[in-house]
Design an enzyme around this catalytic site. Structure first.
Site, mmCIF file in Angstrom:
data_model
loop_
_atom_site.group_PDB
_atom_site.id
_atom_site.type_symbol
_atom_site.label_atom_id
_atom_site.label_comp_id
_atom_site.label_asym_id
_atom_site.label_seq_id
_atom_site.Cartn_x
_atom_site.Cartn_y
_atom_site.Cartn_z
ATOM 1 N N LYS A 1 -8.427 9.159 -1.737
ATOM 2 C CA LYS A 1 -8.177 10.062 -0.611
ATOM 3 C C LYS A 1 -8.121 11.509 -1.119
ATOM 4 C CE LYS A 1 -7.765 6.401 1.976
ATOM 5 N NZ LYS A 1 -6.645 5.514 1.866
ATOM 6 N N THR B 1 -3.835 5.152 13.889
ATOM 7 C CA THR B 1 -4.286 6.441 13.342
ATOM 8 C C THR B 1 -4.776 7.396 14.430
ATOM 9 O OG1 THR B 1 -6.073 7.410 12.020
ATOM 10 C CG2 THR B 1 -6.497 5.236 12.889
ATOM 11 N N ASP B 2 -4.685 8.696 14.162
ATOM 12 C CA ASP B 2 -5.237 9.692 15.100
ATOM 13 C C ASP B 2 -6.753 9.586 15.191
ATOM 14 O OD1 ASP B 2 -5.891 10.742 12.577
ATOM 15 O OD2 ASP B 2 -4.920 12.674 12.893
ATOM 16 N N GLU B 3 -7.386 8.892 14.223
ATOM 17 C CA GLU B 3 -8.850 8.824 14.225
ATOM 18 C C GLU B 3 -9.388 8.028 15.413
ATOM 19 O OE1 GLU B 3 -10.920 8.279 10.587
ATOM 20 O OE2 GLU B 3 -9.430 9.362 9.424
ATOM 21 N N TYR C 1 -14.368 2.571 10.241
ATOM 22 C CA TYR C 1 -12.903 2.489 10.065
ATOM 23 C C TYR C 1 -12.192 2.705 11.394
ATOM 24 C CZ TYR C 1 -8.170 4.217 9.237
ATOM 25 O OH TYR C 1 -6.808 4.424 9.317
ATOM 26 N N LYS D 1 -10.121 0.088 13.908
ATOM 27 C CA LYS D 1 -8.691 0.353 14.179
ATOM 28 C C LYS D 1 -8.473 0.441 15.701
ATOM 29 C CE LYS D 1 -5.600 1.268 11.781
ATOM 30 N NZ LYS D 1 -4.538 0.394 11.203
ATOM 31 N N GLY E 1 0.822 -1.205 0.000
ATOM 32 C CA GLY E 1 0.000 0.000 0.000
ATOM 33 C C GLY E 1 0.859 1.259 0.000
HETATM 34 P P1 NAD Z 1 -3.507 1.659 1.813
HETATM 35 O O1 NAD Z 1 -4.987 1.472 1.709
HETATM 36 O O2 NAD Z 1 -2.778 2.421 0.772
HETATM 37 O O3 NAD Z 1 -2.790 0.236 1.935
HETATM 38 C C1 NAD Z 1 -3.290 -0.809 2.733
HETATM 39 C C2 NAD Z 1 -2.561 -2.070 2.315
HETATM 40 O O4 NAD Z 1 -3.013 -3.157 3.140
HETATM 41 C C3 NAD Z 1 -2.815 -2.478 0.855
HETATM 42 O O5 NAD Z 1 -1.613 -2.857 0.232
HETATM 43 C C4 NAD Z 1 -3.764 -3.666 0.993
HETATM 44 O O6 NAD Z 1 -3.657 -4.582 -0.095
HETATM 45 C C5 NAD Z 1 -3.298 -4.264 2.295
HETATM 46 N N1 NAD Z 1 -4.328 -5.096 2.959
HETATM 47 C C6 NAD Z 1 -5.602 -4.745 3.223
HETATM 48 N N2 NAD Z 1 -6.229 -5.760 3.855
HETATM 49 C C7 NAD Z 1 -5.315 -6.748 3.989
HETATM 50 C C8 NAD Z 1 -5.367 -8.045 4.568
HETATM 51 N N3 NAD Z 1 -6.482 -8.504 5.125
HETATM 52 N N4 NAD Z 1 -4.241 -8.800 4.535
HETATM 53 C C9 NAD Z 1 -3.112 -8.329 3.964
HETATM 54 N N5 NAD Z 1 -3.017 -7.129 3.387
HETATM 55 C C10 NAD Z 1 -4.107 -6.333 3.401
HETATM 56 O O7 NAD Z 1 -3.292 2.300 3.265
HETATM 57 P P2 NAD Z 1 -2.216 3.315 3.840
HETATM 58 O O8 NAD Z 1 -2.757 4.673 3.689
HETATM 59 O O9 NAD Z 1 -0.887 2.965 3.317
HETATM 60 O O10 NAD Z 1 -2.319 2.956 5.394
HETATM 61 C C11 NAD Z 1 -1.443 1.996 5.982
HETATM 62 C C12 NAD Z 1 -1.684 1.950 7.476
HETATM 63 O O11 NAD Z 1 -1.472 3.254 8.045
HETATM 64 C C13 NAD Z 1 -3.098 1.547 7.872
HETATM 65 O O12 NAD Z 1 -3.031 0.713 8.995
HETATM 66 C C14 NAD Z 1 -3.776 2.865 8.230
HETATM 67 O O13 NAD Z 1 -4.795 2.675 9.178
HETATM 68 C C15 NAD Z 1 -2.607 3.629 8.814
HETATM 69 N N6 NAD Z 1 -2.703 5.098 8.702
HETATM 70 C C16 NAD Z 1 -2.957 5.688 7.484
HETATM 71 C C17 NAD Z 1 -2.995 7.073 7.407
HETATM 72 C C18 NAD Z 1 -3.291 7.789 6.122
HETATM 73 O O14 NAD Z 1 -3.501 9.004 6.128
HETATM 74 N N7 NAD Z 1 -3.291 7.124 4.976
HETATM 75 C C19 NAD Z 1 -2.773 7.849 8.564
HETATM 76 C C20 NAD Z 1 -2.516 7.200 9.783
HETATM 77 C C21 NAD Z 1 -2.472 5.829 9.839
HETATM 78 O O1 DAU Z 2 -6.244 10.941 10.105
HETATM 79 C C1 DAU Z 2 -5.660 9.775 9.619
HETATM 80 C C2 DAU Z 2 -6.585 9.153 8.612
HETATM 81 O O2 DAU Z 2 -6.554 10.000 7.474
HETATM 82 C C3 DAU Z 2 -6.216 7.732 8.233
HETATM 83 O O3 DAU Z 2 -6.297 6.913 9.372
HETATM 84 C C4 DAU Z 2 -7.129 7.220 7.116
HETATM 85 O O4 DAU Z 2 -6.718 5.936 6.698
HETATM 86 C C5 DAU Z 2 -7.052 8.181 5.953
HETATM 87 O O5 DAU Z 2 -7.955 7.790 4.951
HETATM 88 C C6 DAU Z 2 -7.366 9.603 6.405
HETATM 89 O O6 DAU Z 2 -8.753 9.751 6.762
HETATM 90 P P1 DAU Z 2 -9.630 11.026 6.321
HETATM 91 O O7 DAU Z 2 -11.048 10.635 6.324
HETATM 92 O O8 DAU Z 2 -9.236 12.237 7.082
HETATM 93 O O9 DAU Z 2 -9.044 11.191 4.810
HETATM 94 P P2 DAU Z 2 -9.750 11.506 3.417
HETATM 95 O O10 DAU Z 2 -8.652 11.744 2.444
HETATM 96 O O11 DAU Z 2 -10.816 10.535 3.064
HETATM 97 O O12 DAU Z 2 -10.466 12.900 3.718
HETATM 98 C C7 DAU Z 2 -9.733 14.018 4.160
HETATM 99 C C8 DAU Z 2 -10.724 15.147 4.378
HETATM 100 O O13 DAU Z 2 -11.232 15.563 3.104
HETATM 101 C C9 DAU Z 2 -11.934 14.749 5.185
HETATM 102 O O14 DAU Z 2 -12.340 15.853 5.979
HETATM 103 C C10 DAU Z 2 -13.002 14.460 4.148
HETATM 104 C C11 DAU Z 2 -12.655 15.421 3.018
HETATM 105 N N1 DAU Z 2 -12.991 14.977 1.657
HETATM 106 C C12 DAU Z 2 -12.541 13.752 1.262
HETATM 107 C C13 DAU Z 2 -12.825 13.283 -0.001
HETATM 108 C C14 DAU Z 2 -12.358 11.914 -0.444
HETATM 109 C C15 DAU Z 2 -13.708 15.796 0.803
HETATM 110 O O15 DAU Z 2 -14.092 16.927 1.164
HETATM 111 N N2 DAU Z 2 -13.996 15.329 -0.448
HETATM 112 C C16 DAU Z 2 -13.598 14.107 -0.890
HETATM 113 O O16 DAU Z 2 -13.936 13.733 -2.042
#
Ligand code: NAD
Ligand code: DAU
Length: 341
Positions: free
Chosen positions: A192, A129-131, A153, A157, A10
């Site tokens: 995202k 995550t901070d969520e 979600y 988590k 990912g």
């Molecule tokens: P992503 O969706 O890009 O990647 C997730 C990966 O996990 C993918 O490669 C997917 O194939 C794999 N996966 C999903 N289910 C699986 C399973 N059952 N077994 C094995 N692999 C599986 O996500 P990301 O944004 O890279 O997030 C990675 C981690 O960081 C997550 O745990 C997420 O909660 C955490 N996180 C993300 C953010 C953010 O803003 N993206 C912020 C804080 C924490």
């Molecule tokens: O805070 C950490 C989290 O950030 C991670 O744990 C999650 O995996 C990651 O998806 C992210 O969550 P958010 O819900 O904050 O991210 P997203 O990119 O979906 O949305 C960011 C903000 O933008 C949120 O307030 C919703 C808004 N948004 C999002 C989308 C996709 C829009 O206004 N329009 C959109 O189309």
């Protein structure tokens, strides 16, 4: 170090794998199910590295986990594997429950029973995550803040985090948790906010802002979060939680306007659409505890956003197949309209 990186295909997991191979000389085995968000394209520049292995499988499958452990003989497990999009968790929560609850449990059992080099089990790091803290109108969350998740979600988590902590308290498993704020950077799937807005801006599609767009997120570049995770893995105390927040907070509408400027799109592409149900208004994370271990974020949001826009502009090979595949159907379900071809 020899690492098993679950979810390493990912966005953040592949960033972490790349940095650990290049900067630390680690051996990295990735275990990943390759959901829609997991892509071998994310390994394109290190797939042939002699220190890298890939095992396709799910973390909730004990046989796949055992095969990955056999292949990589890890000293530590770092678990990124998750369903990560809040909107998808509202529409279809099932996979969130199975991956976060059952998947984390299977990994913890493997870590506990395959002791590796440690007395109580393999070192284990849960990426979180901070969520899990919910929304905060004023002030900043610390590791002591109550857990008040609001979406399927974040609730699942949170459940995974509690299970990890129970394995430390009950079995002495040397487990740590690292909670990040909103990540952005190259290789992020365009469901995202930031990559969605960049690609829609470049292609002339509408920019769908939820509600009034005044929700605030605490942005961290994915390389900063990946280095924080590495830092916690090496220097964190077992049983502890470490928050890693970015240096800047920004309202969504400001982020979207900045993307409009950086891409040369038109302000008139911005459309306010129906808000996300249960939408968290603001996230803000204190990182004092991990900063005390010697980590600090390096990338300011204004620079990182400009670099991210440039990366998407130059790497159509990475995102064009996404925009013409499953993502189109997802987009139509979520936004009730089609994307430009
Ligand atoms: P992503 O969706 O890009 O990647 C997730 C990966 O996990 C993918 O490669 C997917 O194939 C794999 N996966 C999903 N289910 C699986 C399973 N059952 N077994 C094995 N692999 C599986 O996500 P990301 O944004 O890279 O997030 C990675 C981690 O960081 C997550 O745990 C997420 O909660 C955490 N996180 C993300 C953010 C953010 O803003 N993206 C912020 C804080 C924490
Ligand atoms: O805070 C950490 C989290 O950030 C991670 O744990 C999650 O995996 C990651 O998806 C992210 O969550 P958010 O819900 O904050 O991210 P997203 O990119 O979906 O949305 C960011 C903000 O933008 C949120 O307030 C919703 C808004 N948004 C999002 C989308 C996709 C829009 O206004 N329009 C959109 O189309």
């Amino acid at each position: 170090m020899r690492l098993l990186v679950c979810g390493g295909a990912g966005f953040i997991g592949s960033t972490f794998a790349r940095l650990r191979l290049r900067e630390q000389g680690d051996q990295v085995t990735v275990l990943d199910k390759l959901t829609y968000a997991g892509r071998e394209e994310n390994f394109h520049d290190f797939a042939e590295d002699p220190g890298f292995r890939f095992v396709r499988g799910a973390i909730e499958d004990p046989q796949a986990v055992a095969a990955a452990i056999e292949a990589g003989a890890p000293e530590a497990i770092v678990n990124f594997a998750a369903e990560t999009h809040v909107d998808r968790s509202i529409a279809e929560p099932d996979a969130f429950v199975s991956t976060h609850a059952l998947g984390t449990y299977v990994l913890l059992e493997a870590a506990r029973t395959l002791k590796g080099t440690g007395e109580h089990g393999l070192r284990y790091l849960q990426v979180s995550t901070d969520e899990v803290y919910g929304s905060i109108e004023v002030g900043t969350f610390t590791e002591e803040s109550p857990l008040r998740p609001s979406s399927p979600y974040s609730a699942t988590k949170t459940g995974a985090d509690l299970l990890v902590q129970s394995y430390f308290h009950t079995y002495g498993l040397p487990a740590v948790i690292c909670r990040g704020s909103n990540n952005y950077g190259p290789y992020q799937y365009p469901e995202k906010l930031i990559p969605l807005m960049i690609l829609n801006a470049l292609r002339g599609d509408p920019l769908p802002v939820y509600g009034d767009g005044m929700q605030v997120r605490n942005w961290i570049h994915s390389t900063d979060f990946a280095r924080a995770i590495g830092h916690v893995l090496e220097h964190g105390a077992p049983g502890e939680v470490y928050n890693a927040g970015g240096p800047d907070e920004e309202a969504n509408i400001t982020v979207v306007r900045r993307i409009v400027e950086l891409t040369g799109a038109a302000e008139s592409q911005i459309e306010h659409v129906t808000d996300r149900p249960g939408h968290d208004r603001r996230y803000s994370l204190s990182s004092e505890k991990v900063r005390a271990l010697g980590w600090a974020p390096q990338v300011r949001f204004s620079d990182g956003l400009a670099q991210t826009v440039a990366w998407y502009r130059e790497n159509g090979w990475w995102w064009e197949p996404i925009r013409s595949g499953e993502y189109r159907a997802y987009y139509e379900r979520q936004y009730g309209r089609s994307l430009q071809p």
